[in-house]
Design an enzyme around this catalytic site. Structure first.
Site, PDB file in Angstrom:
ATOM      1  N   HIS A   1       0.838  -1.205   0.000  1.00 30.64           N
ATOM      2  CA  HIS A   1       0.000   0.000   0.000  1.00 30.64           C
ATOM      3  C   HIS A   1       0.875   1.258   0.000  1.00 30.64           C
ATOM      4  O   HIS A   1       0.584   2.227  -0.687  1.00 30.64           O
ATOM      5  CB  HIS A   1      -0.876   0.042   1.259  1.00 30.64           C
ATOM      6  CG  HIS A   1      -1.836  -1.093   1.398  1.00 30.64           C
ATOM      7  ND1 HIS A   1      -1.717  -2.053   2.373  1.00 30.64           N
ATOM      8  CD2 HIS A   1      -2.949  -1.425   0.691  1.00 30.64           C
ATOM      9  CE1 HIS A   1      -2.718  -2.921   2.276  1.00 30.64           C
ATOM     10  NE2 HIS A   1      -3.473  -2.569   1.256  1.00 30.64           N
TER      11      HIS A   1
ATOM     12  N   LYS B   1      -0.903  -6.227  -8.025  1.00 29.55           N
ATOM     13  CA  LYS B   1      -1.170  -7.408  -7.179  1.00 29.55           C
ATOM     14  C   LYS B   1      -2.583  -7.936  -7.468  1.00 29.55           C
ATOM     15  O   LYS B   1      -2.804  -9.143  -7.536  1.00 29.55           O
ATOM     16  CB  LYS B   1      -1.020  -7.010  -5.716  1.00 29.55           C
ATOM     17  CG  LYS B   1      -1.639  -7.940  -4.712  1.00 29.55           C
ATOM     18  CD  LYS B   1      -0.698  -9.038  -4.393  1.00 29.55           C
ATOM     19  CE  LYS B   1      -1.278 -10.144  -3.539  1.00 29.55           C
ATOM     20  NZ  LYS B   1      -2.396  -9.833  -2.702  1.00 29.55           N
ATOM     21  N   ASP B   2      -3.539  -6.994  -7.622  1.00 33.58           N
ATOM     22  CA  ASP B   2      -4.917  -7.361  -7.974  1.00 33.58           C
ATOM     23  C   ASP B   2      -5.115  -7.036  -9.452  1.00 33.58           C
ATOM     24  O   ASP B   2      -5.787  -6.064  -9.808  1.00 33.58           O
ATOM     25  CB  ASP B   2      -5.907  -6.582  -7.102  1.00 33.58           C
ATOM     26  CG  ASP B   2      -5.714  -6.878  -5.626  1.00 33.58           C
ATOM     27  OD1 ASP B   2      -6.412  -7.752  -5.109  1.00 33.58           O
ATOM     28  OD2 ASP B   2      -4.829  -6.255  -4.999  1.00 33.58           O
TER      29      ASP B   2
HETATM   30  P1  AMP Z   1      -6.408  -3.893  -0.462  1.00 32.27           P
HETATM   31  O1  AMP Z   1      -6.261  -3.124   0.805  1.00 32.27           O
HETATM   32  O2  AMP Z   1      -5.936  -5.310  -0.370  1.00 32.27           O
HETATM   33  O3  AMP Z   1      -7.777  -3.742  -1.073  1.00 32.27           O
HETATM   34  O4  AMP Z   1      -5.414  -3.217  -1.501  1.00 32.27           O
HETATM   35  C1  AMP Z   1      -5.492  -1.848  -1.802  1.00 32.27           C
HETATM   36  C2  AMP Z   1      -4.612  -1.538  -2.985  1.00 32.27           C
HETATM   37  O5  AMP Z   1      -3.264  -1.880  -2.666  1.00 32.27           O
HETATM   38  C3  AMP Z   1      -4.999  -2.344  -4.230  1.00 32.27           C
HETATM   39  O6  AMP Z   1      -4.893  -1.514  -5.375  1.00 32.27           O
HETATM   40  C4  AMP Z   1      -3.970  -3.444  -4.245  1.00 32.27           C
HETATM   41  O7  AMP Z   1      -3.704  -3.938  -5.542  1.00 32.27           O
HETATM   42  C5  AMP Z   1      -2.760  -2.723  -3.687  1.00 32.27           C
HETATM   43  N1  AMP Z   1      -1.814  -3.711  -3.125  1.00 32.27           N
HETATM   44  C6  AMP Z   1      -2.066  -4.641  -2.188  1.00 32.27           C
HETATM   45  N2  AMP Z   1      -0.976  -5.414  -1.982  1.00 32.27           N
HETATM   46  C7  AMP Z   1      -0.027  -4.959  -2.828  1.00 32.27           C
HETATM   47  C8  AMP Z   1       1.321  -5.354  -3.111  1.00 32.27           C
HETATM   48  N3  AMP Z   1       1.917  -6.370  -2.489  1.00 32.27           N
HETATM   49  N4  AMP Z   1       2.007  -4.647  -4.040  1.00 32.27           N
HETATM   50  C9  AMP Z   1       1.413  -3.616  -4.703  1.00 32.27           C
HETATM   51  N5  AMP Z   1       0.155  -3.207  -4.480  1.00 32.27           N
HETATM   52  C10 AMP Z   1      -0.549  -3.870  -3.562  1.00 32.27           C
END
Ligand code: AMP
Length: 284
Positions: free
Chosen positions: A38, A150-151
């Protein structure tokens, strides 16, 4: 000092003032429990924009009935510190009732790119994602919004939604951040026991294997997927949800590796479902 705001009207007021002052605004949507993955998005947003909003919201409508909504990890204090240290200006942390008031019944849905991968194994997931991201775009009206590769399917879906619905925001993709041993950072990694944490390395190792095959000239997508699957199946704690090769834009299955191809996987390590992927761009 960073501001933590829970009300939609208050965020609107602050961002409106910023806009009147001529500032550009970046938005980083997250579900909180922030880590270095993040942070890489927030750092990028801070360097690109005058003002940065990080939303921290565990969005109930993107979770299925048997998923981990109730136990999803939360720590707003630590998140606030990370955002403050990264130079973000505002955390938007609404309660579920603030986002989904009584009588809420409008959703943004998508066909096509949501029919495969996580769209198949998590019915309704992308409807929840598209709806909440749309709401966040309407509340913050950012110039740019930051999403992690990642997503990767989510990234393709958001790109498509912004194009199809003429939403005036620039989507900025950001690379996957990994631990030193290769495991992609995820808030869900906290669910893993020591033994599972070790077993979870099959995902990134399978990815390296797949990348090597493509680098060595393999252009048959099924052969690459087969080798990756066999490797993961050898790990007793791992259970494959899917390993697939799809066109990165349309998220439809492909046979031959050409142009932008997404190799994506979802694998259960014990009860924890982890995702990982790599993208290749072959123009020959
Ligand atoms: P989340 O809190 O899991 O919904 O993720 C929020 C954002 O952070 C999304 O755009 C994810 O793709 C990004 N994100 C989560 N983990 C990673 C990672 N390891 N590397 C890069 N971006 C990430």
């Amino acid at each position: 000092m960073i501001q933590v705001v829970h009300e939609i009207t208050k965020v609107r007021e602050i961002v409106e003032q910023w806009r009147q002052d001529g500032y550009t605004v970046g938005l980083v949507p997250t579900m909180g429990f922030l880590h270095a993955g993040h942070k890489s998005l927030i750092d990028r947003a801070v360097s690109d924009n005058d003002r940065v909003v990080v939303s921290v919201f565990v969005n109930p409508i993107q979770f299925g009935p048997n998923e981990d909504l109730a136990r999803y990890p939360r720590d707003l204090e630590a998140d606030t510190r990370l955002c403050q240290d990264s130079g973000a200006h505002l955390i938007f942390n609404p309660a579920p009732e603030e986002m989904y008031a009584d009588g809420f019944c409008s959703f943004v849905d998508m066909i096509g790119p949501t029919s495969e991968l996580c769209g198949k194994s998590r019915p309704g997931h992308f409807r929840g994602v598209c709806t909440v991201v749309n709401k966040l775009f309407n509340i913050v009206r950012p110039d740019r919004a930051y999403f992690g590769q990642k997503d990767a399917q989510q990234l393709a879906v958001i790109h498509r939604m912004v194009t199809d619905l003429n939403i005036p925001v620039e989507i900025v993709p950001c690379p996957i951040i990994r631990e030193n041993d290769g495991l992609a950072l995820s808030s869900r990694n906290t669910y893993l026991s020591t033994e599972e944490r070790q077993a979870a390395l099959v995902l990134s190792k399978a990815i390296r294997l797949g990348q090597q095959l493509v680098a060595d000239g393999q252009r048959n997508a099924h052969k690459v997927v087969e080798v990756m699957k066999r490797y993961i199946e050898a790990e007793p704690l791992a259970k494959i949800d899917y390993v697939e090769a799809v066109d990165f834009r349309s998220i439809q299955k492909i046979d031959t590796i050409r142009h932008e191809v997404l190799f994506a996987m979802a694998v259960y390590i014990g009860k924890t479902r982890l995702i990982d992927n790599f993208i290749v761009n072959i123009d020959e």
